[in-house]
Design an enzyme around this catalytic site. Structure first.
Site, PDB file in Angstrom:
ATOM      1  N   HIS A 120      -8.349  -4.762  -2.242  1.00 32.43           N
ATOM      2  CA  HIS A 120      -7.633  -4.821  -1.076  1.00 32.43           C
ATOM      3  C   HIS A 120      -7.989  -6.201  -0.863  1.00 32.43           C
ATOM      4  O   HIS A 120      -7.131  -7.170  -0.131  1.00 32.43           O
ATOM      5  CB  HIS A 120      -8.725  -4.311   0.121  1.00 32.43           C
ATOM      6  CG  HIS A 120      -7.662  -2.692  -0.120  1.00 32.43           C
ATOM      7  ND1 HIS A 120      -9.486  -2.190   0.292  1.00 32.43           N
ATOM      8  CD2 HIS A 120      -7.336  -2.207  -0.619  1.00 32.43           C
ATOM      9  CE1 HIS A 120      -8.441  -0.782   0.260  1.00 32.43           C
ATOM     10  NE2 HIS A 120      -7.894  -0.632  -0.223  1.00 32.43           N
TER      11      HIS A 120
ATOM     12  N   ASP B 118      -4.394  -5.425   6.088  1.00 33.93           N
ATOM     13  CA  ASP B 118      -3.875  -4.740   5.341  1.00 33.93           C
ATOM     14  C   ASP B 118      -3.935  -2.495   5.336  1.00 33.93           C
ATOM     15  O   ASP B 118      -4.022  -2.721   6.884  1.00 33.93           O
ATOM     16  CB  ASP B 118      -4.727  -4.388   3.824  1.00 33.93           C
ATOM     17  CG  ASP B 118      -6.481  -4.456   4.529  1.00 33.93           C
ATOM     18  OD1 ASP B 118      -6.656  -3.389   4.899  1.00 33.93           O
ATOM     19  OD2 ASP B 118      -7.171  -4.239   3.631  1.00 33.93           O
TER      20      ASP B 118
END
Length: 487
Positions: A29, A127
């Site tokens: 991520h 995200d």
């Protein structure tokens, strides 16, 4: 608040948008978020603040790693803020549950830090695990975006989940029938999401559905792909007109100058062009002890050159290292076949825990990549024109493997023995030969070189991804202008 990179650009801040990005735990991520941040700085001269959430002390204190990932050529426009470490205890807590709870507990810090900023962000970008923070964007009248560090097909499945009849999902799971996704390739049961097997009343399932709905209510979804790579899925997403979709990929870290003097690179310099298979299961992937043995024998039997990033085996947890950085101190000979290192020392290099992957994949001697199919790794391979052997382990990696093999044509896929889930040494030997040597792999090797060119064109000025990011920049600039006129 802990800042790694200071900024002193008041005049630029007053005329350019300020973008806040929130990165959830895990290198998978963090890397695309940081790459996007750097692109917003370098291409748009935006002020960018990245909030980094970690789930272990090693990650949160590894400032050297974060600084190297962020780079130094940011003209003082990039801040990295470390969110205080949150300790989630409990041996029975899954990786996903840890990430979700850590993100939830980080919201108050994020809200406080944003409220103290002299110039508030124009937009908040999160995200997949950070959608709970989008309410903060509403509080401060910021635009809301979600960055999906995966492919367009993944987004299509995710967004469709909140609308699909639960009976279709139940049939998909119980009868192992493909799940039809409008305008996209169907999702095979063997490649499906684990969440589909959950009880609809399970809190984790409910959280997933809530995330799907929240994503559709944002100002746009940024995806780490490009138009020419996934035209079918991107067209399907755009046709729904549910939420704007912006393919801005590939988001890939550039080659680091400081890494070029490295023992792995030095070894690769001595090998023939496209003769080496690079073996790595990402920052978190682990194999069982039996599978490590089979992999070692498969590489030895192939008689091909290799660089293998070997991690200590973990039983019944393919993502066992995902939330830790590791220190590389384990003696790798303890879990490899007796005599393996001695027998392969002339054509193989075994590296404990970590390797500079972008630098390895960009090296001319590397001709193939045996990968877990994490989307970051897949992107790094395609950008460098390296064909892949797809060996998915967890999360959406099986979807990625199917996409890479059946639609994109950049990989071949290993097949495990159904009885015990172990990929045998003969299968591994055969896959390595096919990707490096056999005529049967020629089409995949050629396709991989085409993708390298395609990716470069997408990122070039007026390319599809360059244009897509410019559209987002314009939306942010207009929002800033509107808010300034109301002030």
């Amino acid at each position: 608040m802990s800042k790694l990179v200071a900024t002193t650009q008041p005049s630029m801040e007053s005329t350019k948008p300020h973008i806040a990005l929130l990165a959830s735990p895990g290198m998978g991520h963090l890397i695309p978020v940081l790459e996007l941040a750097k692109r917003l700085v370098s291409h748009q001269s935006f002020k960018v603040t990245v909030f980094v959430v970690a789930i272990d002390h090693a990650s949160i204190t590894n400032t050297q790693l974060l600084q190297s990932l962020a780079g130094s050529e940011d003209d003082g426009l990039l801040d990295i803020v470390l969110v205080p470490f949150v300790d989630i205890v409990g041996s029975d807590v899954t990786m996903i549950e840890k990430i979700v709870e850590t993100m939830r507990r980080s919201l108050s810090f994020l809200r406080t830090e944003i409220s103290k900023m002299k110039i508030l962000p124009t937009a908040l970008l999160v995200d997949l695990f950070g959608t709970g923070a989008l309410g903060i964007a509403d509080e401060f009248n910021m635009l809301k975006f979600v960055l999906i560090a995966s492919n367009a097909w993944f987004i299509a499945v995710t967004l469709w989940t909140s609308e699909i009849d639960r009976k279709e999902i139940d049939d998909h799971v119980k009868n192992r029938t493909p799940l039809d996704i409008p305008g996209c390739r169907p999702l095979k049961f063997e490649d499906t999401f684990q969440v589909f097997s959950m009880d609809p009343n399970d809190p984790s399932y409910q959280n997933y559905i809530e995330t799907c709905i929240t994503m559709s209510l944002t100002d746009g979804i940024l995806v780490n792909t490009w138009d020419e790579l996934e035209p079918t899925s991107l067209k399907a997403l755009r046709d729904t007109k549910k939420v704007p979709i912006y393919p801005i990929g590939p988001l890939v870290r550039s080659v680091g100058k400081s890494v070029l003097c490295n023992e792995i690179i030095d070894w690769l310099d001595k090998q023939p062009e496209e003769s080496v298979i690079y073996v790595s299961f990402g920052s978190g992937g682990t194999l069982s002890a039996q599978q490590v043995i089979e992999l070692a024998w498969g590489l030895e039997l192939s008689q091909q050159r290799f660089v293998w990033v070997a991690r200590p085996p973990t039983e019944n947890d393919a993502a066992g290292a995902y939330l830790t950085l590791g220190n590389g101190t384990d003696d790798i000979s303890d879990y490899l076949p007796d005599g393996f290192l001695a027998r392969t020392q002339d054509r193989g290099l075994v590296v404990p825990t970590w390797a500079p992957q972008v630098e390895v994949l960009s090296h001319p001697s590397v001709g193939g990549f045996l990968t877990h199919c994490g989307w970051n790794s897949s992107m790094e391979s395609m950008v460098n024109g390296v064909p892949m052997i797809a060996w998915p382990l967890y999360a959406e990696q099986k979807m990625n493997a199917d996409l890479l093999t059946e639609e994109i044509g950049a990989s071949i896929r290993v097949r495990a023995v159904e009885l015990d889930g172990v990929v045998r040494r003969e299968e591994i030997r055969s896959m390595v030969w096919k990707i490096l040597v056999d005529d049967e792999g020629q089409n995949i090797r050629a396709r991989s070189k085409e993708l390298k060119i395609s990716a470069a064109k997408a990122l070039a000025e007026n390319g599809s991804s360059y244009t897509s990011l410019s559209q987002i920049a314009e939306i942010c600039a207009q929002h800033l202008k509107t808010m300034s006129s109301k002030a």
